[in-house]
Design an enzyme around this catalytic site. Structure first.
Site, mmCIF file in Angstrom:
data_model
loop_
_atom_site.group_PDB
_atom_site.id
_atom_site.type_symbol
_atom_site.label_atom_id
_atom_site.label_comp_id
_atom_site.label_asym_id
_atom_site.label_seq_id
_atom_site.Cartn_x
_atom_site.Cartn_y
_atom_site.Cartn_z
ATOM 1 N N ASP A 80 -27.309 7.153 -44.344
ATOM 2 C CA ASP A 80 -28.447 6.230 -44.229
ATOM 3 C C ASP A 80 -28.199 5.169 -43.166
ATOM 4 O O ASP A 80 -27.055 4.882 -42.797
ATOM 5 C CB ASP A 80 -28.754 5.566 -45.581
ATOM 6 C CG ASP A 80 -27.577 4.765 -46.139
ATOM 7 O OD1 ASP A 80 -26.423 5.201 -45.987
ATOM 8 O OD2 ASP A 80 -27.818 3.684 -46.727
ATOM 9 N N GLU A 145 -25.315 3.954 -48.693
ATOM 10 C CA GLU A 145 -24.273 2.931 -48.520
ATOM 11 C C GLU A 145 -24.891 1.589 -48.176
ATOM 12 O O GLU A 145 -24.415 0.542 -48.609
ATOM 13 C CB GLU A 145 -23.288 3.354 -47.417
ATOM 14 C CG GLU A 145 -22.044 2.471 -47.321
ATOM 15 C CD GLU A 145 -22.209 1.187 -46.515
ATOM 16 O OE1 GLU A 145 -21.395 0.287 -46.670
ATOM 17 O OE2 GLU A 145 -23.187 1.081 -45.728
HETATM 18 ZN ZN ZN Z 1 -22.081 1.444 -42.257
#
Ligand code: ZN
Length: 399
Positions: A80, A145
């Site tokens: 992401d 994340e």
């Molecule tokens: Zn990162």
């Protein structure tokens, strides 16, 4: 010049990955998974998709080593990227545009699609050279994340599937460095976000009633801001220190009250804190509780986020993977600048289950543009990074 880079298969792979808009929030990871399946096929490697939370895939590409009884090496990256303010970009942020100087522009070019592709390209080079590694390599691509990794790495490390990977050492993201040095992270501060609720006697705004929420709030803010000033002084006094070495404290929200002429029964201050790795969590909590007591009756704390104390990965002779990493870095004449990561990455979850992990993105001579407009990575730096990984991966897998 740019045309040359476009014909480079590693750069072409990188650009293809950058063009997948896996941007927060509510990401559809299907195109990332399809892309990675194609990559695994091209390398002749097996791929597994773990979906602990629906639509949040964790992709693991595995290259079996000669001795599969040994603990494996995990090469982690997140799929992401953070949102963009498209109007502030020179080129569209999901175009992977390469300018005349060879700069590759895209969200994720530094954080951290570069690293994911570099791992794969390093494996391709090793395969072409006929190398067979001693330990098994797991190249892992995780979701989310950038929103805390709660549905990704945080859960994954506690599964049987993860334990079955038998990971002995992990590499994950670092950060660009504008000078010659490469920054290496062996630890992270602990994030604490707390709401301090100050209650008191409500009443008319024209009076001076006792037991006042505003007075208690002022006391609390003073204590936290005094500590902030102390830490700022420490940071400013020593040029060797970086922000990751001190505890940061910020007042981020204040809420409460009903209308201008009513003394409220409750006012709340919210603080974002990042505890230095040297801080004792018990002592720190005791100190905050003491302040609440001193502020007066009815002052309580509520944790929004409270990271546990995670020991740093050792950079000494007790950690054979570090010795191997350092030996490869020395051979490449890389100057390493070892630090504590100022924010939070998925490494903290890996370290928290007892696995040594280092944060490293091979991007020197590169301005730090993660989460910024016009994020870019120079194609030369990207390609050099692949060769750096070839050496590093060889060294740590042969421990
Ligand atoms: Zn990162």
């Amino acid at each position: 010049m740019a045309a040359n880079y476009e014909n480079n298969p590693a750069v072409a792979n990188f650009v293809e990955y950058l063009r997948i808009p896996s941007v927060q929030p509510d990401i559809n990871y299907d195109d990332c998974v399809a892309f990675l399946k194609k990559q695994a096929n091209g390398l002749g490697l097996g791929l597994k998709v773990y979906e602990l939370v629906p639509r949040k895939p964790i992709v693991v590409i595995t290259w079996a080593g000669k001795d599969q009884s040994l603990p494996s090496i995990l090469l982690n990256s997140h799929m992401d990227v953070v949102p963009v303010f498209e109007n502030s970009w020179t080129y569209p942020p999901f175009s992977g545009h390469i300018d005349k100087d060879g700069k590759i522009f895209a969200r994720g070019s530094q954080d951290m699609k570069c690293v994911g592709i570099q791992y794969l390209e390093a494996v391709r080079k090793l395969q072409k050279a006929g190398v067979q590694l001693k330990r098994t390599l797991h190249i892992c691509f995780v979701p989310d994340e950038e929103i805390g990794g709660h549905d990704g790495m945080e859960k994954f490390v506690h599964t049987k599937d993860f334990k079955d990977l038998n990971v002995g050492f992990a590499l994950d993201e670092g950060m660009a460095s504008p000078n010659e040095e490469f920054i290496l992270f062996n630890g992270e501060r602990s994030i604490w976000q707390i709401h301090v609720h100050c209650t008191g006697q409500p009443g008319h705004g024209s009076l001076l009633l006792p037991n006042n929420a505003g007075e208690k709030l002022r006391f609390i803010i003073d204590k936290f801001m005094d500590l902030r000033a102390e830490q700022k002084k420490i940071l400013d006094s020593d040029p060797k220190l970086t922000i990751g070495d001190v505890t940061t404290i910020n007042l981020t929200q204040i809420y409460g009250g009903v209308q201008s002429n009513v003394v409220p029964e409750k006012l709340t201050a919210v603080f974002d804190m990042r505890l230095a790795v040297t801080v004792s969590h018990e002592e720190f909590e005791r100190k905050i509780n003491q302040w609440c007591k001193e502020a007066g009756e009815g002052v309580t704390i509520e944790f929004e986020q409270r990271n546990p104390c995670v020991p740093c990965t050792k950079l000494d002779e007790t950690n054979p993977y570090w010795i191997a990493f350092k030996a490869a870095a020395d051979e490449l004449k890389l100057k390493l600048d070892c630090r504590i990561f100022p924010g939070g990455t998925d490494s903290r979850y890996v370290r928290n289950v007892g696995i040594p992990a280092l944060g490293f993105s091979p991007m020197n001579h590169t301005p730090v543009l993660l989460h910024d407009h016009d994020e870019f990575l120079d194609a030369e730096i990207f390609l050099k990074g692949i060769d750096i990984y070839v050496k590093l991966i060889t060294s740590v897998t042969n421990v």
